[in-house]
Design a protein around this motif. Structure first.
Motif, PDB file in Angstrom:
ATOM      1  N   GLU A 186      89.010  10.374  36.586  1.00  0.00           N
ATOM      2  CA  GLU A 186      88.194   9.840  37.674  1.00  0.00           C
ATOM      3  C   GLU A 186      87.162  10.604  38.082  1.00  0.00           C
ATOM      4  O   GLU A 186      86.006   9.847  37.929  1.00  0.00           O
ATOM      5  CB  GLU A 186      88.773   9.684  39.142  1.00  0.00           C
ATOM      6  N   HIS A 187      87.223  11.806  37.779  1.00  0.00           N
ATOM      7  CA  HIS A 187      85.847  12.760  38.092  1.00  0.00           C
ATOM      8  C   HIS A 187      84.907  12.615  36.905  1.00  0.00           C
ATOM      9  O   HIS A 187      83.755  12.768  36.966  1.00  0.00           O
ATOM     10  CB  HIS A 187      86.373  14.246  38.332  1.00  0.00           C
ATOM     11  N   ILE A 188      85.692  12.305  35.788  1.00  0.00           N
ATOM     12  CA  ILE A 188      84.775  12.360  34.448  1.00  0.00           C
ATOM     13  C   ILE A 188      84.056  10.842  34.626  1.00  0.00           C
ATOM     14  O   ILE A 188      82.754  10.903  34.119  1.00  0.00           O
ATOM     15  CB  ILE A 188      85.772  12.286  33.317  1.00  0.00           C
ATOM     16  N   VAL A 189      84.721   9.752  35.104  1.00  0.00           N
ATOM     17  CA  VAL A 189      84.012   8.526  35.261  1.00  0.00           C
ATOM     18  C   VAL A 189      83.028   8.683  36.116  1.00  0.00           C
ATOM     19  O   VAL A 189      81.605   8.331  35.968  1.00  0.00           O
ATOM     20  CB  VAL A 189      84.948   7.459  35.688  1.00  0.00           C
ATOM     21  N   ILE A 190      83.073   9.328  37.318  1.00  0.00           N
ATOM     22  CA  ILE A 190      81.943   9.574  38.051  1.00  0.00           C
ATOM     23  C   ILE A 190      80.920  10.323  37.727  1.00  0.00           C
ATOM     24  O   ILE A 190      79.855   9.894  37.688  1.00  0.00           O
ATOM     25  CB  ILE A 190      82.513  10.373  39.540  1.00  0.00           C
ATOM     26  N   LEU A 191      81.121  11.332  36.627  1.00  0.00           N
ATOM     27  CA  LEU A 191      80.045  12.358  36.175  1.00  0.00           C
ATOM     28  C   LEU A 191      79.576  11.574  35.268  1.00  0.00           C
ATOM     29  O   LEU A 191      78.193  11.660  35.067  1.00  0.00           O
ATOM     30  CB  LEU A 191      80.839  13.443  35.549  1.00  0.00           C
ATOM     31  N   GLU A 192      80.104  10.600  34.433  1.00  0.00           N
ATOM     32  CA  GLU A 192      79.319   9.826  33.430  1.00  0.00           C
ATOM     33  C   GLU A 192      78.408   8.957  34.128  1.00  0.00           C
ATOM     34  O   GLU A 192      77.165   8.566  33.675  1.00  0.00           O
ATOM     35  CB  GLU A 192      80.486   9.204  32.512  1.00  0.00           C
ATOM     36  N   GLU A 193      78.894   8.268  35.290  1.00  0.00           N
ATOM     37  CA  GLU A 193      77.945   7.264  36.176  1.00  0.00           C
ATOM     38  C   GLU A 193      76.740   7.976  36.565  1.00  0.00           C
ATOM     39  O   GLU A 193      75.520   7.662  36.548  1.00  0.00           O
ATOM     40  CB  GLU A 193      78.714   6.836  37.232  1.00  0.00           C
ATOM     41  N   LYS A 194      76.868   9.362  37.056  1.00  0.00           N
ATOM     42  CA  LYS A 194      75.905  10.201  37.524  1.00  0.00           C
ATOM     43  C   LYS A 194      74.989  10.522  36.534  1.00  0.00           C
ATOM     44  O   LYS A 194      73.548  10.564  36.515  1.00  0.00           O
ATOM     45  CB  LYS A 194      76.264  11.335  38.030  1.00  0.00           C
ATOM     46  N   ILE A 195      75.529  10.892  35.358  1.00  0.00           N
ATOM     47  CA  ILE A 195      74.714  11.114  34.151  1.00  0.00           C
ATOM     48  C   ILE A 195      73.798   9.684  33.726  1.00  0.00           C
ATOM     49  O   ILE A 195      72.566  10.019  33.376  1.00  0.00           O
ATOM     50  CB  ILE A 195      75.351  11.491  32.866  1.00  0.00           C
ATOM     51  N   LYS A 196      74.465   8.727  33.599  1.00  0.00           N
ATOM     52  CA  LYS A 196      73.733   7.568  33.378  1.00  0.00           C
ATOM     53  C   LYS A 196      72.679   7.236  34.455  1.00  0.00           C
ATOM     54  O   LYS A 196      71.599   6.944  34.137  1.00  0.00           O
ATOM     55  CB  LYS A 196      74.646   6.442  33.549  1.00  0.00           C
ATOM     56  N   THR A 197      72.875   7.521  35.791  1.00  0.00           N
ATOM     57  CA  THR A 197      71.764   7.142  36.595  1.00  0.00           C
ATOM     58  C   THR A 197      70.883   8.140  36.632  1.00  0.00           C
ATOM     59  O   THR A 197      69.398   7.724  36.749  1.00  0.00           O
ATOM     60  CB  THR A 197      72.386   7.490  38.018  1.00  0.00           C
ATOM     61  N   LEU A 198      70.918   9.371  36.422  1.00  0.00           N
ATOM     62  CA  LEU A 198      70.059  10.461  35.924  1.00  0.00           C
ATOM     63  C   LEU A 198      69.109  10.094  34.849  1.00  0.00           C
ATOM     64  O   LEU A 198      68.108  10.352  34.766  1.00  0.00           O
ATOM     65  CB  LEU A 198      70.755  11.929  35.737  1.00  0.00           C
ATOM     66  N   THR A 199      69.732   9.509  33.723  1.00  0.00           N
ATOM     67  CA  THR A 199      68.962   9.213  32.555  1.00  0.00           C
ATOM     68  C   THR A 199      68.097   7.909  32.896  1.00  0.00           C
ATOM     69  O   THR A 199      66.936   8.206  32.385  1.00  0.00           O
ATOM     70  CB  THR A 199      70.065   8.725  31.598  1.00  0.00           C
ATOM     71  N   TYR A 200      68.673   7.124  33.577  1.00  0.00           N
ATOM     72  CA  TYR A 200      67.791   5.825  34.068  1.00  0.00           C
ATOM     73  C   TYR A 200      66.262   6.540  34.754  1.00  0.00           C
ATOM     74  O   TYR A 200      65.316   6.036  34.649  1.00  0.00           O
ATOM     75  CB  TYR A 200      68.607   4.809  34.786  1.00  0.00           C
ATOM     76  N   SER A 201      66.742   7.276  35.773  1.00  0.00           N
ATOM     77  CA  SER A 201      65.934   7.840  36.570  1.00  0.00           C
ATOM     78  C   SER A 201      65.066   8.670  35.784  1.00  0.00           C
ATOM     79  O   SER A 201      63.601   8.619  36.021  1.00  0.00           O
ATOM     80  CB  SER A 201      66.438   8.798  37.678  1.00  0.00           C
ATOM     81  N   THR A 202      65.306   9.285  34.930  1.00  0.00           N
ATOM     82  CA  THR A 202      64.467  10.205  34.127  1.00  0.00           C
ATOM     83  C   THR A 202      63.566   9.398  33.260  1.00  0.00           C
ATOM     84  O   THR A 202      62.313   9.404  32.959  1.00  0.00           O
ATOM     85  CB  THR A 202      65.210  11.020  33.176  1.00  0.00           C
ATOM     86  N   ILE A 203      64.102   8.331  32.669  1.00  0.00           N
ATOM     87  CA  ILE A 203      63.296   7.218  32.152  1.00  0.00           C
ATOM     88  C   ILE A 203      62.203   6.597  32.824  1.00  0.00           C
ATOM     89  O   ILE A 203      61.078   6.465  32.296  1.00  0.00           O
ATOM     90  CB  ILE A 203      64.268   6.277  31.012  1.00  0.00           C
ATOM     91  N   ALA A 204      62.540   6.305  33.971  1.00  0.00           N
ATOM     92  CA  ALA A 204      61.548   5.600  34.972  1.00  0.00           C
ATOM     93  C   ALA A 204      60.462   6.501  35.327  1.00  0.00           C
ATOM     94  O   ALA A 204      59.253   6.151  35.320  1.00  0.00           O
ATOM     95  CB  ALA A 204      62.441   5.020  35.987  1.00  0.00           C
ATOM     96  N   PHE A 205      60.743   7.763  35.548  1.00  0.00           N
ATOM     97  CA  PHE A 205      60.104   8.954  35.713  1.00  0.00           C
ATOM     98  C   PHE A 205      58.892   8.981  34.775  1.00  0.00           C
ATOM     99  O   PHE A 205      57.623   9.037  34.717  1.00  0.00           O
ATOM    100  CB  PHE A 205      60.512  10.091  36.137  1.00  0.00           C
TER     101      PHE A 205
END
Length: 472
Positions: free
Chosen positions: A383-402
Motif C-alpha cells: 500500500e505504501h508503495i502504491v501511495i509513493l508511486e501516486e505521489k511520484i506520478k503527481t510530482l512528475t505531472y507537476s514538474t512537467i506543468a511547471f
C-alpha cells in the motif's frame, strides 16, 4: 663425675625426645595452577604457609630458574617476611604469576624459611617445591594421545552384530516394538579420550541410526554407527518422491507444533497419532525415512505432503509455492531454517526477500517480507508503495506543468521584448517624420523649387520610358 653426667643424660634423654616430637611445626608448601605450560603463556605459583598452631611471624624465599620463567606479577616479593595481626592466623597464601620463556622443566622451591608461633615459640618448618614443564605447542601436541578407538560397545538387554571389534565401525541391533528408549554403553581404549552419543537414547518404530563419536586427547575423531531396528510387525510403508517412509505409530516419538492439538487418525485400520489445526485445517502425521529421521507430513485422502514451518517467534509461516511476481522482482531460492524455498528479490545482494506462505495462526495467505540481517519476517503490504508511486506520478505531472509554464512565460517575455522594440522603432519613425515636416515648413523657397524640379524630372523620365516601351 663423668659417670654421673652420663647417667643424668640417659635419664633425661626420653624427655628431650618427647619435647622435640611434640614441638609445633609449620609447612611452606608450593603449588601451581598447572603442571605444564606452553612457551609464551603464564602459570600461577602459590606459596602457602600453614601451621596447627597460631602463626606469629614468618619468612621465606621463593626460588626458580630465571632462564626458563620470568616473573610477571606477584602479591609480595620473592623474599618476604611478615607477621600476624592477631592470634587466630593459621595459614596465609601468596600468589606469583610467571611466564614460560623456553622449553624446559623448572622447579619452584622455598628456602631460607622460618616461622614463629603467636606464643613466640620457634616452629619447625618443612619447605615444599613444585616442578612445572614448559614446552612449545608442537611439543605439547606431539605428547597427546591419538588413540580414538573404542574398547567396548553394547546395548543393554540386546546383542549387537557383528561382535564388537575396535576396527569395525558399523553395528546393528533389533529391539522390541514397544521399546521407546534404549541404553547404549561404550568404553574408550584410552582413558584420555572422550565419548559422545551414548547413554539413554530415544527410539521409534523402524530404523534408528546413532553416531558414537570418540575424540582422542589430540582432537582426532572416530565415529562408530549403531543402527537400532525397532521391530514393527505390521509396518505402514509409504513412498513419496521415490523415497521409502514408515508411518510413526507412537506419539512419544513426535513433537507437537505450536497452535496444533493432539488427535488420532485411522490409517490401514491402525490408530495413528496426529496433530490438527483448526486454523489451517491441516492434519499432520509422522513419517520416518530409511535413515531413521522423523518428519511431519500433511495427511489428506491417503496423500502425504511434507509439512515445513518457518518459526520466527512472533509469527509462524507455512511456505507455499510462489503464486505471484512483482514488478522489478525476480525469482530466486534461499534456505531458511534448513528449508530451501522459492522467494522474490530485487537484487541478489539484497537483505530482503519476499516469501509466499500461510500464517498458521491467522490463516492469512500472501507475501511475507524476510529480513536476512535481523532474521525477522512481517506481512508484506505494498500500500505504501502504491501511495509513493501516486505521489511520484503527481510530482512528475507537476514538474512537467511547471516546465511548460516556464517555457511559455519565456516565449511571452521574448515576444513582448520584440513588440517593445518595434514600438520603439515606429515611435522613432513618427518622430522623424514630424521632424522632417517641421524642417520643410521652415525651409527657404529656393530649396522648394529645387524639389519641384526634381519631381518634374522624374515624371519626364517616366514618360520617356513608356514611349520607348510602345515603340518596341
Amino acid at each position: 663425675m663423668k659417670k654421673g653426667l652420663c647417667k643424668l643424660l640417659i635419664l633425661i634423654a626420653p624427655f628431650i625426645l618427647m619435647l622435640n616430637v611434640n614441638a609445633a611445626s609449620a609447612t611452606v608448601a608450593v603449588s601451581s595452577s598447572a603442571n605444564q605450560v606452553i612457551v609464551g603463556k603464564d602459570v600461577t605459583i602459590y606459596v602457602k604457609i600453614s601451621s596447627a598452631a597460631a602463626l606469629g611471624s614468618w619468612e621465606y624465599t621463593l626460588n626458580y630458574d630465571t632462564s626458563v620463567f620470568k616473573l610477571i606479577s606477584s602479591d609480595v616479593g620473592l623474599h618476604y617476611a611478615s607477621y600476624a595481626s592477631n592470634g587466630s592466623t593459621k595459614s596465609v597464601t601468596y600468589k606469583y604469576v610467571f611466564r614460560a620463556l623456553k622449553s624446559a622443566t623448572s622447579k619452584f622451591y622455598v628456602d631460607s624459611s622460618m616461622a614463629v608461633a603467636w606464643d613466640e615459640s620457634i616452629l619447625t618448618v618443612t619447605n615444599g617445591s613444585k616442578s612445572v614443564k614448559a614446552w612449545t605447542y608442537s611439543e605439547y601436541q606431539a605428547s597427546l594421545s591419538s588413540n580414538n578407538n573404542l574398547k567396548s560397545l553394547s546395548v543393554s538387554g540386546y546383542e549387537i552384530t557383528p561382535i564388537f571389534s575396535k576396527d569395525i565401525l558399523e553395528y546393528n541391533v533389533k529391539v522390541n516394538e514397544d521399546e521407546t528408549k534404549i541404553k547404549v554403553s561404550a568404553m574408550a581404549e584410552d582413558s584420555t579420550a572422550t565419548i559422545s552419543g551414548v547413554g539413554e537414547l530415544e527410539v521409534s518404530a523402524g530404523n534408528n541410526i546413532f553416531d558414537i563419536i570418540v575424540i582422542a586427547q589430540n582432537g582426532s575423531e572416530k565415529t562408530y554407527k549403531l543402527s537400532v531396528d525397532v521391530i514393527d510387525k505390521n509396518p505402514i510403508n509409504v513412498e513419496i518422491d521415490n523415497r521409502e517412509y514408515t508411518v510413526v505409530k507412537l506419539a512419544s516419538n513426535l513433537t507437537k507444533p505450536e497452535s496444533y492439538i493432539e488427535k488420532t487418525v485411522i490409517i490401514n485400520e491402525y490408530e495413528i497419532p496426529a496433530f490438527y489445526s483448526e486454523v489451517t485445517e491441516f492434519t499432520l502425521v509422522g513419517l520416518k525415512d530409511e535413515e531413521g529421521n522423523i518428519e511431519l507430513f500433511i495427511y489428506e485422502d491417503d496423500k502425504y505432503t511434507k509439512y515445513n514451518e518457518l518459526n520466527f517467534g512472533n509469527i509462524t509461516i507455512y511456505p507455499l509455492a510462489m503464486k505471484t511476481i512483482l514488478k522489478d522482482y525476480h525469482k530466486t531460492r534461499i534456505t531458511l531454517q534448513n528449508i530451501e524455498l522459492e522467494s522474490l528479490t530485487i537484487s541478489d545482494d539484497s537483505r530482503f526477500n519476499l516469501i509466499y506462505g500461510l500464517n498458521v495462526e491467522t490463516k492469512e495467505e500472501g507475501l511475507y517480507l524476510y529480513d536476512s540481517k535481523d532474521n525477522t519476517i512481517v506481512k508484506y503490504n505494498d500500500e505504501h508503495i502504491v501511495i509513493l508511486e501516486e505521489k511520484i506520478k503527481t510530482l512528475t505531472y507537476s514538474t512537467i506543468a511547471f516546465i511548460a509554464s516556464t517555457v511559455l512565460a519565456l516565449f511571452g517575455i521574448i515576444a513582448l521584448s520584440k513588440k517593445k522594440k518595434r514600438s520603439s522603432k515606429n515611435k522613432k519613425n513618427v518622430n522623424q517624420m514630424k521632424q522632417n515636416k517641421e524642417n520643410n515648413e521652415t525651409a527657404d523657397p529656393n530649396q522648394i523649387i529645387d524639389k519641384s524640379n526634381e519631381v518634374y524630372n522624374i515624371y519626364e523620365d517616366d514618360k520617356k520610358k513608356k514611349k520607348r516601351q510602345r515603340k518596341k
